[in-house]
Design a protein around this motif. Structure first.
Motif, PDB file in Angstrom:
ATOM      1  N   SER A 116      55.749  36.806  41.989  1.00 28.39           N
ATOM      2  CA  SER A 116      54.713  35.864  41.360  1.00 28.39           C
ATOM      3  C   SER A 116      54.765  34.339  42.139  1.00 28.39           C
ATOM      4  O   SER A 116      55.786  34.239  42.931  1.00 28.39           O
ATOM      5  CB  SER A 116      55.489  35.526  39.970  1.00 28.39           C
ATOM      6  OG  SER A 116      56.554  35.066  39.967  1.00 28.39           O
ATOM      7  N   ARG A 117      53.919  33.752  41.808  1.00 29.26           N
ATOM      8  CA  ARG A 117      53.961  32.226  42.598  1.00 29.26           C
ATOM      9  C   ARG A 117      55.057  31.437  42.125  1.00 29.26           C
ATOM     10  O   ARG A 117      55.674  30.553  42.881  1.00 29.26           O
ATOM     11  CB  ARG A 117      52.556  31.623  41.917  1.00 29.26           C
ATOM     12  CG  ARG A 117      52.250  30.232  42.831  1.00 29.26           C
ATOM     13  CD  ARG A 117      51.189  29.647  42.478  1.00 29.26           C
ATOM     14  NE  ARG A 117      50.866  28.308  43.162  1.00 29.26           N
ATOM     15  CZ  ARG A 117      51.175  27.189  43.042  1.00 29.26           C
ATOM     16  NH1 ARG A 117      51.924  27.028  41.781  1.00 29.26           N
ATOM     17  NH2 ARG A 117      51.081  26.290  43.696  1.00 29.26           N
ATOM     18  N   ASP A 118      55.591  31.707  40.911  1.00 28.25           N
ATOM     19  CA  ASP A 118      56.945  30.916  40.470  1.00 28.25           C
ATOM     20  C   ASP A 118      57.990  31.151  41.442  1.00 28.25           C
ATOM     21  O   ASP A 118      58.940  30.476  41.836  1.00 28.25           O
ATOM     22  CB  ASP A 118      57.287  31.125  39.119  1.00 28.25           C
ATOM     23  CG  ASP A 118      56.035  30.393  38.053  1.00 28.25           C
ATOM     24  OD1 ASP A 118      55.513  29.674  38.346  1.00 28.25           O
ATOM     25  OD2 ASP A 118      56.287  31.230  36.949  1.00 28.25           O
ATOM     26  N   ARG A 174      59.986  28.716  43.947  1.00 22.99           N
ATOM     27  CA  ARG A 174      61.776  28.714  44.105  1.00 22.99           C
ATOM     28  C   ARG A 174      62.163  28.702  45.244  1.00 22.99           C
ATOM     29  O   ARG A 174      63.228  28.240  45.715  1.00 22.99           O
ATOM     30  CB  ARG A 174      62.315  29.384  42.983  1.00 22.99           C
ATOM     31  CG  ARG A 174      61.904  29.220  41.564  1.00 22.99           C
ATOM     32  CD  ARG A 174      62.237  30.168  40.625  1.00 22.99           C
ATOM     33  NE  ARG A 174      63.691  30.400  40.587  1.00 22.99           N
ATOM     34  CZ  ARG A 174      64.282  31.317  39.932  1.00 22.99           C
ATOM     35  NH1 ARG A 174      63.453  32.107  39.263  1.00 22.99           N
ATOM     36  NH2 ARG A 174      65.649  31.449  40.122  1.00 22.99           N
TER      37      ARG A 174
END
Length: 828
Positions: free
Chosen positions: A543-545, A549
Motif C-alpha cells: 500500500s501507499r501507506d 513509512r
C-alpha cells in the motif's frame, strides 16, 4: 634423492641414501638393499599390496606408505625400533595384529585414516610416545584400547561407527589431549554436538555425567515432510499431529516451511513441512539436516505407472536431492490420496511400481559410481587420481535407506493411527538407525526445560529473538549452577537443539552468533516473505501507506516490480517493506526489533544477512555496473577484499537468480562461442543438485565487481579477461563449463581466473556430502570428442597447480597435438 626404481643398484649412485623419495613410481615391491640405511622413506602413491622385507630398513625414522593398496599391517613393522612417524593412510588395511605397537616405543605420529579397520589391537596403548593419531574414515565401533596413551595430544576418529567415546580418555588429571575430532559418527555419549565444542566441552560433559548419574535417553526426531506441490504433505503432517484427519484448503497450502511438534510416549517429533513449489527449493538446503526422518509424499491418484515423467517428478527428483544433501538419511515413502484411486488393486499396482523403480534407481546410482571408479583405476598414472577415488569410495559407502511405500487415506482416522504406529516402529527398528537417541546428564535436561519455561511464561518475547548473554541470565534464575558450568552446557545444548530443529543458532555467522532464535517459525516466516512463488503479487499489494513509512513513492514501487520481473533484482527497500508488513501481522510493535530484523538504509538486517550467508542472493554494489577502476581480483589479496567491502550499498538491492527468466544479457555481452576458446568442464557425480547453479552464480560473482548474470549463465570480468560460466548438458551428462577467449600471450591471468572459479565450485560442492567432481578439458580440435582428464588438484598450492603437466605439448586420444597451456595451467 632417488628418482626411481628400475631394479638395478646403479640408479642409486650419486643420491642421498638417508632421505629417499620413491613416491608415485608405480612400484609393487620395496626397493633394493642399497637403501636399507635410509632414515626417511617416502613410498606413497605406489601399487604396494604388502610390505614384505620392510624390517630390513631398521634405521627408519619416518616411513610414508600412504595411498597404496596395502591390505595387511605387517608384523615386520615391529622391527623398526627407531620409527617416529608412520603414514599408512588410504590403504585397504582391515586389521592390525597384536604385538606390534609395544615395540614402537619412539613412534609419535601415526596416520591410519581411510582404511577398513573394524577394531584396534588391545596393546596399541603401549605405544607410549604417540602424540598424534589419525583413525578417521575407518569402520571402528570401539576405541577403548586407546585408553592409556598418556602423551596423546591430537586424536582424529571422525567418519567411523562410534556410538561412544571412552570417558577415561578425557580425565582432566591425566589428559594431555588438546584436539579431538569425532564428527560423522552416530554418537550417543557424548553427542556429536558436545564433540563439536572440542576437548574442554567433552571433559565438561563427562564431569556432568559423574555429578548427575541419573542420565536420560532423549529421543527427539526431526521429521521432514518433502514432496511435490499439492501431494498432501500439509494434510498428512497436521493429521499426524492431531491424531485424526485434518482437511487443508488449497489456499492454506504451505508457504516456505511450517514447524510443529508431536509428542508420543516414546518420542518427541519435530515436524517440518516443506513447501513443494520450485521457488522454495533454494532455501530448503538451509534447513534440511542429517540424521532426520524424511517422509516423502506421493499423490497416488496423480501417479502414473506408464508415464516416466510421473516417477521422475514425484519421486526421482526428491530422492536424488536427498541422496546428495543427506546421503545417510532414512526416507519413508507415503502414498496419499488412496481414497481417490479406482480401487485397492490400483493402489497396490502403483505401490509396487514405485518400490521397483526406487530399488532400480538406487542400484543404478551405485552402478554409475562403481563404473566411474573403474574408469579412473584404468588410468596409467592412477596415483594422480587417488583423491577422486577416495571420494568415490566414500559415496559408495553411503547407504540411503528408502523404506517401502505406506499407503494412506488421509480422511481415515484408522489410517492416520496406523501411520503413526508405523513411523514409531521404523524409528525403533534395529535396521533403521536415525541416531536420534542421545544420552544427556540431568543438568542438560534442566537447562532445556528452563528454556521451555521461559517461553511459556513469556519471559522470552513471542518472536523468540534473544541475545545469548541475556538468555544465560534468564536461565540462571531457574537452575542451580554456576555461570561457568552453564556456559559449556548452553553452547552444546544450543547446537543440539539447532540440529533437531527446536531452535536456530547460527554459531558460524560471526555477526549473528550472539543471538538465539528460540522460535524458528518466526524466522522462517520472515524468510518466506522474500523467497516465495507469488513475490510479484505480494509486492504489487504494497500500500501507499507502507511506502510512505519507508520514505518511498508509488513510482518507485513500479521500478522495483520492473527490476524484479526483468532482472531478478529485489530492492532492499522493498524487502524491508515486505518483512515489516509481515511483522505487523504477527503483532510485533518493537521498533528496535523491526530494525534489527529488516535493517535500515545504513545497516543490513538479520534477514538480509542470512539470505546472503546461505547464498540465496547476491548484494549489488555501489557505482556503475562497469567500473573501470574496479580492482583486479587476486586470490588471497587482503587489499582487494577490503576494497570490495567498502563498495557495498546497504540501501541498494539484491540479485535473486531464481527469479531470472533468461540469459539474453549474458549472451549479448559474450557473443558467439569460438573454436579456439579455452574450455574447462566440471562434472558433478552422480548429478548436479537442483538449485546448485544459482548458488554458483552468487559465489562466483561475489569474486568480481563486474559481471553479467542470466538464469543459467554468468559472465565474469577480471581486468581485460572475461570468463563465461554456464550449466550445460551433453549426451545426458550435465556439467558446468568455464569458457574464456584465447589470449595472444600471457596465459597466467586467464588460468588464475579459471582456477578461482573452480575453487569456488569445489568449496560449494562440499555442502553436498553425496557429491563428487571430475574435471575435463575438451580437445580444442573441431569435431574431436576426446578430452584431457585433470588429476587431483584441489589440495595443491599455486606452484604445483601450474605444474600439473610438465610436457610442452599434449596429444589427445584422437591424435591431435596442442600446447599444454591451452589444456592445463602452465606458467609461461
Amino acid at each position: 634423492m632417488a628418482t626411481g626404481y628400475t631394479g638395478h643398484p646403479s640408479i642409486f649412485q650419486g643420491f642421498s641414501l638417508e632421505e629417499v623419495d620413491l613416491s608415485g613410481r608405480k612400484m609393487k615391491s620395496l626397493p633394493l638393499d642399497p637403501l636399507t640405511h635410509a632414515t626417511k622413506l617416502d613410498m606413497q602413491r605406489n601399487k604396494l599390496k604388502r610390505v614384505t622385507g620392510i624390517s630390513r630398513f631398521a634405521h627408519l625414522v619416518e616411513l610414508n606408505l600412504s595411498r597404496n593398496k596395502i591390505m595387511e599391517f605387517s608384523l615386520e613393522i615391529s622391527k623398526l625400533h627407531s620409527l617416529e612417524t608412520l603414514y599408512m593412510n588410504q590403504n585397504n588395511i582391515r586389521s592390525i595384529p597384536e604385538g606390534i605397537f609395544p615395540h614402537l616405543m619412539k613412534l609419535k605420529l601415526l596416520n591410519l585414516s581411510g582404511n577398513r579397520l573394524t577394531k584396534l589391537p588391545s596393546d596399541i596403548n603401549q605405544c607410549a610416545s604417540i602424540t598424534y593419531l589419525d583413525l578417521s574414515k575407518n569402520c571402528l565401533q570401539n576405541i577403548q584400547p586407546l585408553v592409556g596413551l598418556a602423551k596423546l595430544k591430537e586424536l582424529f576418529v571422525g567418519r567411523n561407527q562410534l556410538t561412544e567415546l571412552p570417558s577415561e580418555l578425557f580425565k582432566s588429571s591425566s589428559c594431555e589431549l588438546t584436539v579431538c575430532k569425532a564428527t560423522g559418527n552416530p554418537l550417543r555419549c557424548p553427542p556429536e554436538e558436545v564433540c563439536a565444542g572440542g576437548v574442554v566441552d567433552i571433559q565438561s560433559y563427562f564431569l556432568q555425567m559423574e555429578e548427575n548419574p541419573n542420565t536420560r535417553s532423549a529421543w527427539t526426531v526431526k521429521t521432514m515432510f518433502l514432496g511435490s506441490s499439492m501431494a498432501g504433505k500439509s494434510t498428512l503432517c497436521r493429521s499426524l499431529r492431531e491424531g485424526k484427519p485434518v482437511t487443508v484448503a488449497v489456499e492454506d497450502r504451505t508457504v516456505g516451511i511450517e514447524i510443529s511438534q508431536l509428542y508420543t510416549q516414546e518420542v518427541r517429533f519435530l515436524l517440518w513441512d516443506f513447501a513443494g513449489q520450485e521457488e522454495y527449493y533454494l532455501t530448503h538446503h538451509v534447513f534440511i539436516t542429517p540424521r532426520a526422518l524424511v517422509i516423502l509424499t506421493v499423490d497416488l491418484a496423480r501417479y502414473s505407472t506408464v508415464d516416466p515423467d510421473s516417477f521422475k517428478d514425484q519421486l526421482w527428483f526428491w530422492i536424488k536431492n536427498i541422496q546428495l544433501r543427506v546421503p545417510d538419511s532414512v526416507v519413508l515413502l507415503v502414498g496419499t490420496h488412496c481414497d481417490q484411486c479406482r480401487d485397492q488393486e490400483e493402489v497396490m499396482e502403483k505401490k509396487n511400481d514405485i518400490e521397483e523403480k526406487v530399488k532400480a534407481m538406487l542400484a543404478n546410482r551405485r552402478m554409475v559410481l562403481q563404473h566411474q571408479k573403474e574408469n579412473l583405476e584404468e588410468n596409467k598414472d592412477i596415483f594422480m587420481f587417488v583423491d577422486q577415488l577416495d571420494e568415490l569410495d566414500c559415496l559408495l559407502e553411503y547407504n540411503l535407506k528408502v523404506l517401502d511405500v505406506v499407503t494412506i487415506d488421509s480422511t481415515s482416522t484408522e489410517d492416520v493411527a496406523k501411520l503413526r504406529s508405523h513411523i514409531l516402529m521404523s524409528i525403533q527398528s534395529e535396521n533403521v538407525v536415525l541416531c536420534s537417541e542421545s544420552i544427556l546428564p540431568r543438568s542438560y535436561e534442566a537447562v532445556e526445560q528452563a528454556i521451555h519455561t521461559l517461553v511459556a511464561q513469556e519471559e522470552i518475547p513471542r518472536h523468540g529473538i534473544i541475545l545469548l548473554e541475556e538468555l544465560s541470565d534468564l536461565i540462571l534464575n531457574h537452575v542451580k549452577m554456576s555461570r561457568e558450568s552453564l556456559h559449556s552446557i548452553l553452547r552444546f545444548l544450543l547446537r543440539y537443539l539447532h540440529r533437531i530443529g527446536v531452535i536456530l543458532w547460527y554459531e558460524d555467522i560471526s555477526i549473528l552468533s550472539d543471538r538465539v532464535f528460540i522460535q524458528p517459525s518466526f524466522l522462517i516466516s520472515m524468510f518466506k516473505t522474500i523467497v516465495r512463488h507469488d513475490l510479484v503479487q505480494q509486492l504489487e499489494g504494497v500500500s501507499r501507506d507502507l511506502l510512505m513509512r519507508e520514505g518511498s513513492l508509488v513510482k518507485q514501487k513500479f521500478t522495483w516490480l520492473d527490476d524484479l520481473r526483468s532482472r531478478g533484482i529485489l530492492h532492499n527497500a522493498a524487502m524491508r517493506i515486505l518483512v515489516r508488513r509481515e511483522l505487523e501481522k504477527l503483532i510485533v510493535d518493537d521498533d528496535d526489533l523491526v530494525e534489527e530484523v529488516v535493517g535500515t538504509k545504513k545497516e543490513e538486517g538479520i534477514i538480509l544477512t542470512l539470505l546472503q550467508y546461505f547464498e540465496v542472493c547476491l548484494p549489488t554494489l555501489a557505482g556503475s555496473p562497469l567500473n573501470p577502476q574496479a580492482p583486479e581480483f587476486v586470490p588471497g589479496a587482503k587489499s582487494w577484499a577490503l576494497a570490495r567491502k567498502t563498495r557495498r550499498d546497504p540501501d541498494g538491492a539484491c540479485l535473486f537468480p531464481i527469479f531470472l527468466k533468461d540469459d539474453l544479457t549474458v549472451c549479448h555481452k559474450w557473443g558467439e562461442d569460438k573454436q579456439d576458446d579455452l574450455r574447462v568442464h566440471v562434472y558433478f557425480l552422480p548429478e548436479i543438485p537442483h538449485g546448485f547453479f544459482h548458488r554458483v552464480i552468487i559465489t562466483t560473482c561475489s569474486l568480481y565487481p563486474t559481471h553479467w548474470v542470466g538464469r543459467e549463465q554468468c559472465l565474469l570480468c577480471c581486468g581485460n579477461t572475461l570468463a563465461l560460466v554456464r550449466q550445460k548438458s551433453k549426451d545426458g551428462d550435465t556439467f558446468i563449463e568455464i569458457r574464456c577467449r584465447r589470449p595472444e600471450k600471457e596465459f597466467r591471468k586467464l588460468w588464475d581466473l579459471i582456477l578461482a572459479v573452480m575453487s569456488k565450485l569445489f568449496v560449494l560442492s562440499r555442502q553436498w556430502p553425496g557429491l563428487t567432481e571430475q574435471v575435463h578439458t575438451p580437445c580444442p580440435e573441431r569435431g574431436c570428442s576426446h578430452y584431457f582428464t585433470w588429476r587431483d588438484w584441489q589440495e595443491l598450492d599455486s606452484t604445483d597447480l601450474y605444474n600439473l603437466v610438465k610436457e610442452e605439448k599434449l596429444v589427445c586420444q584422437g591424435g591431435h597435438t596442442r600446447r599444454t597451456e591451452l589444456i592445463f595451467p602452465q606458467d609461461k
